[in-house]
Design a protein around this motif. Sequence first.
Motif, mmCIF file in Angstrom:
data_model
loop_
_atom_site.group_PDB
_atom_site.id
_atom_site.type_symbol
_atom_site.label_atom_id
_atom_site.label_comp_id
_atom_site.label_asym_id
_atom_site.label_seq_id
_atom_site.Cartn_x
_atom_site.Cartn_y
_atom_site.Cartn_z
ATOM 1 N N LEU A 232 0.855 -1.182 0.000
ATOM 2 C CA LEU A 232 0.000 0.000 0.000
ATOM 3 C C LEU A 232 0.894 1.236 0.000
ATOM 4 O O LEU A 232 1.726 1.416 0.894
ATOM 5 N N TYR A 233 0.733 2.067 -1.030
ATOM 6 C CA TYR A 233 1.470 3.335 -1.145
ATOM 7 C C TYR A 233 0.488 4.458 -0.809
ATOM 8 O O TYR A 233 -0.594 4.545 -1.418
ATOM 9 N N ALA A 234 0.846 5.311 0.132
ATOM 10 C CA ALA A 234 -0.076 6.365 0.554
ATOM 11 C C ALA A 234 0.662 7.682 0.706
ATOM 12 O O ALA A 234 1.795 7.719 1.212
ATOM 13 N N VAL A 235 0.025 8.765 0.252
ATOM 14 C CA VAL A 235 0.593 10.103 0.432
ATOM 15 C C VAL A 235 -0.171 10.823 1.533
ATOM 16 O O VAL A 235 -1.400 10.763 1.600
ATOM 17 N N PHE A 236 0.594 11.478 2.391
ATOM 18 C CA PHE A 236 0.057 12.158 3.563
ATOM 19 C C PHE A 236 0.474 13.625 3.523
ATOM 20 O O PHE A 236 1.508 13.975 2.946
ATOM 21 N N SER A 237 -0.301 14.474 4.209
ATOM 22 C CA SER A 237 0.016 15.893 4.276
ATOM 23 C C SER A 237 0.214 16.326 5.726
ATOM 24 O O SER A 237 -0.225 15.652 6.665
ATOM 25 N N ARG A 238 0.859 17.481 5.879
ATOM 26 C CA ARG A 238 1.050 18.095 7.201
ATOM 27 C C ARG A 238 0.819 19.580 7.043
ATOM 28 O O ARG A 238 1.329 20.202 6.097
ATOM 29 N N ASP A 239 0.047 20.172 7.959
ATOM 30 C CA ASP A 239 -0.286 21.592 7.790
ATOM 31 C C ASP A 239 0.770 22.489 8.428
ATOM 32 O O ASP A 239 1.712 22.026 9.082
ATOM 33 N N SER A 240 0.590 23.787 8.227
ATOM 34 C CA SER A 240 1.600 24.768 8.642
ATOM 35 C C SER A 240 1.678 24.916 10.162
ATOM 36 O O SER A 240 2.650 25.451 10.692
ATOM 37 N N ARG A 241 0.663 24.440 10.890
ATOM 38 C CA ARG A 241 0.672 24.589 12.346
ATOM 39 C C ARG A 241 1.543 23.541 13.026
ATOM 40 O O ARG A 241 1.865 23.668 14.208
ATOM 41 N N SER A 242 1.925 22.485 12.290
ATOM 42 C CA SER A 242 2.707 21.406 12.878
ATOM 43 C C SER A 242 4.195 21.727 12.834
ATOM 44 O O SER A 242 4.664 22.476 11.981
ATOM 45 N N SER A 243 4.939 21.126 13.754
ATOM 46 C CA SER A 243 6.387 21.285 13.726
ATOM 47 C C SER A 243 6.921 20.639 12.456
ATOM 48 O O SER A 243 6.491 19.566 12.062
ATOM 49 N N GLY A 244 7.835 21.306 11.806
ATOM 50 C CA GLY A 244 8.326 20.844 10.512
ATOM 51 C C GLY A 244 7.695 21.598 9.365
ATOM 52 O O GLY A 244 8.176 21.534 8.236
ATOM 53 N N GLY A 245 6.587 22.318 9.646
ATOM 54 C CA GLY A 245 5.954 23.136 8.623
ATOM 55 C C GLY A 245 5.121 22.337 7.647
ATOM 56 O O GLY A 245 5.048 21.111 7.715
ATOM 57 N N PRO A 246 4.466 23.036 6.703
ATOM 58 C CA PRO A 246 3.608 22.346 5.740
ATOM 59 C C PRO A 246 4.416 21.460 4.806
ATOM 60 O O PRO A 246 5.560 21.768 4.469
ATOM 61 N N GLY A 247 3.820 20.379 4.388
ATOM 62 C CA GLY A 247 4.514 19.481 3.473
ATOM 63 C C GLY A 247 3.758 18.191 3.284
ATOM 64 O O GLY A 247 2.612 18.044 3.734
ATOM 65 N N ALA A 248 4.391 17.247 2.607
ATOM 66 C CA ALA A 248 3.744 15.978 2.293
ATOM 67 C C ALA A 248 4.796 14.883 2.239
ATOM 68 O O ALA A 248 5.984 15.140 2.012
ATOM 69 N N GLY A 249 4.351 13.644 2.444
ATOM 70 C CA GLY A 249 5.261 12.512 2.398
ATOM 71 C C GLY A 249 4.595 11.294 1.781
ATOM 72 O O GLY A 249 3.371 11.155 1.812
#
Length: 518
Positions: free
Chosen positions: A293-310
């Motif tokens: 299973l390949y999955a893409v995830f996001s992270r918003d600007s309020r989280s440590s590490g800043g906005p982004g995706a993995g």
Amino acid sequence: MALQLWALTLLGLLGAGASLRPRKLDFFRSEKELNHLAVDEASGVVYLGAVNALYQLDAKLQLEQQVATGPALDNKKCTPPIEASQCHEAEMTDNVNQLLLLDPPRKRLVECGSLFKGICALRALSNISLRLFYEDGSGEKSFVASNDEGVATVGLVSSTGPGGDRVLFVGKGNGPHDNGIIVSTRLLDRTDSREAFEAYTDHATYKAGYLSTNTQQFVAAFEDGPYVFFVFNQQDKHPARNRTLLARMCREDPNYYSYLEMDLQCRDPDIHAAAFGTCLAASVAAPGSGRVLYAVFSRDSRSSGGPGAGLCLFPLDEVHAKMEANRNACYTGTLEARDIFYKPFHGDIQCGGHALGSSKSFPCGSEHLPYPLGSRDGLKGTAVLQRGGLNLTAVTVAAENNHTVAFLGTSDGRILKVYLTPDGTSSEYDSILVEINKRVKRDLVLSGDLASLYAMTQDKVFRLPVQECLSYPTCTQCQPASGVHCRVSSDLKMCLTLPRWGQLASASAHAPAAASMP
């Protein structure tokens, strides 16, 4: 020679980095927003679900059929069929396509819209204007998809087992005027007592214990052997947080005794950064001996590490093993149930008190065992690729000749081609601009022959070549730009597709050694 050329190609791939090159792509434009995309692997025909329309295109995206599905007189509070005299608030309403699925063995297409409480229709694959089944007067038992345009519905057409009934497995969230059903199994053929799209049995649905608007957002559905899986995000209230969950149940389980869900987490390689919290897209492929299973995830600007995706990978062998360990731990009471296990959707779970080996004796659960079962003890993966400042919005994967390539859609309108190595690292080797600053939608689909990739933005669908070997006139250009789909032939001084290169490499092994490449 093959090993040397493969190493040479990889060196070029890794050294060149991604390039953003303009390309002229085949595309089709819809009059309204596009919602879903499906491709018939056998015929190559492309099907599009849009607001108020369905489209049938050939493999080169030339229009073959177009069907209007809306607008129509409706109101989310009213039960179809809609009559102005009975539903005084009814008005002309757009029909957003919520599900678009193919059933090739029966040569039909399943489509569900947001109109009329999310009812569905069956159409002929060869001609979508031919409607095989449609009924808007069956009441709540025929309400399948969400009637809220902002709430996702996912589905899977399969059978209940070898030689079993053709059914539709559905997962959806709930808007304020939905029916509360989250997971259901629907008939696709009439029986003596039930119409198409009614629940397979009286027990083949799960309904939220309390209606909470948009608590679940479903991402994907897929099957693996005897099991059906759902990937979804759930917004918990206490504590307030988003969880990504993977749910599994047996296809042959009409009572949902086998339903089990557990957390999935995609961590940033930087241990000081927050995990990527929300799954945006998922796809399954078999890069080797097992499926992943390949999955893409996001992270918003309020989280440590800043906005982004993995991008995270979860081998299904590990998924099954973890789920079986969770089932066994709950049944036998070997773990503290209060902190780990819960009953999804409503109520409390009572773990413990069952014999050792119950999970093996009852692989699809049983009425006397705890069900449905949820576990907070799930799987954690570390992102093999991450991007800051933008979202990865779509993913599909091609695995061929022991090499794996992920195609990733982005929020700014690109398709990234990423080589995934067996040791868990990745290398982005191409970046194709599809439509500038237009989000690539979740449905990213490969053709049956793996020659084309279909990508969808707000109102366009594009056809991209998976490989462009013959377009590179020199060896120097071939190696960095073509990734794992092409190889340099030192004999012919040409950039060839991998299968053709393999044929020549095999033949050359029985011939005198070729001169070295300049």
